[in-house]
Scaffold this motif. Sequence first.
Motif, short mmCIF file in Angstrom:
data_model
loop_
_atom_site.label_atom_id
_atom_site.label_comp_id
_atom_site.label_asym_id
_atom_site.label_seq_id
_atom_site.Cartn_x
_atom_site.Cartn_y
_atom_site.Cartn_z
N TYR A 55 -45.79 6.00 21.41
CA TYR A 55 -46.18 5.63 22.77
C TYR A 55 -47.37 4.68 22.75
O TYR A 55 -48.25 4.78 21.89
CB TYR A 55 -46.55 6.87 23.57
N GLY A 56 -47.38 3.80 23.72
CA GLY A 56 -48.54 2.96 23.94
C GLY A 56 -49.58 3.71 24.76
O GLY A 56 -49.35 4.82 25.23
N ASP A 57 -50.72 3.10 24.92
CA ASP A 57 -51.81 3.75 25.63
C ASP A 57 -51.66 3.70 27.15
O ASP A 57 -52.24 4.51 27.85
CB ASP A 57 -53.14 3.10 25.24
N SER A 58 -50.85 2.75 27.63
CA SER A 58 -50.84 2.48 29.07
C SER A 58 -50.39 3.68 29.90
O SER A 58 -50.92 3.92 30.97
CB SER A 58 -49.96 1.27 29.37
N MET A 59 -49.43 4.45 29.43
CA MET A 59 -48.91 5.57 30.21
C MET A 59 -48.84 6.85 29.40
O MET A 59 -48.18 7.82 29.79
CB MET A 59 -47.52 5.24 30.78
N LYS A 60 -49.54 6.87 28.29
CA LYS A 60 -49.48 8.02 27.38
C LYS A 60 -49.85 9.31 28.11
O LYS A 60 -50.80 9.35 28.89
CB LYS A 60 -50.45 7.79 26.22
N GLY A 61 -49.07 10.34 27.85
CA GLY A 61 -49.31 11.62 28.50
C GLY A 61 -48.55 11.79 29.80
O GLY A 61 -48.43 12.91 30.32
N ARG A 62 -48.03 10.69 30.32
CA ARG A 62 -47.30 10.75 31.58
C ARG A 62 -45.84 10.33 31.43
O ARG A 62 -45.07 10.41 32.39
CB ARG A 62 -47.97 9.88 32.64
N VAL A 63 -45.47 9.90 30.24
CA VAL A 63 -44.10 9.45 30.01
C VAL A 63 -43.52 10.14 28.77
O VAL A 63 -44.26 10.50 27.84
CB VAL A 63 -43.99 7.92 29.82
N THR A 64 -42.21 10.28 28.79
CA THR A 64 -41.48 10.80 27.64
C THR A 64 -40.24 9.94 27.44
O THR A 64 -39.47 9.72 28.37
CB THR A 64 -41.04 12.25 27.87
N ILE A 65 -40.08 9.44 26.22
CA ILE A 65 -38.89 8.67 25.89
C ILE A 65 -37.94 9.58 25.11
O ILE A 65 -38.36 10.37 24.27
CB ILE A 65 -39.25 7.40 25.09
N SER A 66 -36.67 9.47 25.40
CA SER A 66 -35.70 10.36 24.75
C SER A 66 -34.36 9.67 24.61
O SER A 66 -34.07 8.68 25.29
CB SER A 66 -35.54 11.64 25.58
N ARG A 67 -33.53 10.22 23.74
CA ARG A 67 -32.18 9.71 23.61
C ARG A 67 -31.30 10.28 24.71
O ARG A 67 -31.52 11.41 25.16
CB ARG A 67 -31.60 10.12 22.25
N GLY A 68 -30.29 9.51 25.07
CA GLY A 68 -29.32 10.01 26.01
C GLY A 68 -28.23 10.78 25.28
O GLY A 68 -28.38 11.15 24.11
N ASP A 69 -27.13 11.00 25.94
CA ASP A 69 -26.02 11.72 25.34
C ASP A 69 -25.41 10.98 24.17
O ASP A 69 -24.81 11.58 23.29
CB ASP A 69 -24.95 12.01 26.39
#
Length: 117
Positions: free
Chosen positions: A59-73
């Motif tokens: 994660y970058g610093d801009s939204m860290k702690g407020r975003v989660t990236i994940s794989r789809g199905d």
Amino acid sequence: VQLQASGGGLVQAGGSLRLSCTASGRMFSSAGMGWFRQAPGKEREFIAAIRPSVGNRHYGDSMKGRVTISRGDNKNTVNLQMNDLKPEDTAVYYCAAGTYGSSWSSWGQGTQVTVSS
């Protein structure tokens, strides 16, 4: 690789949105997918990236702690869950694909996220 992003929209401050990006075409095991954003008059900034084949992410610093990236199905889809959104998060959000940890070679069309106060 072509990318199709979706999920943007208008949300009130404190709300949440989930963006999705689907890649068409062959994705190698070294491939990464990520999210960036660009607000008017500002430079594009990195938000998050994931290597779908193994699940590595950063994660970058801009939204860290407020975003989660994940794989789809399937491994050609990634999602970005954004929480506690603030008016300063208003921007066009772009999906990108490339070699994880190296370079970005394909970009989606962008999806607008507007956060009202």
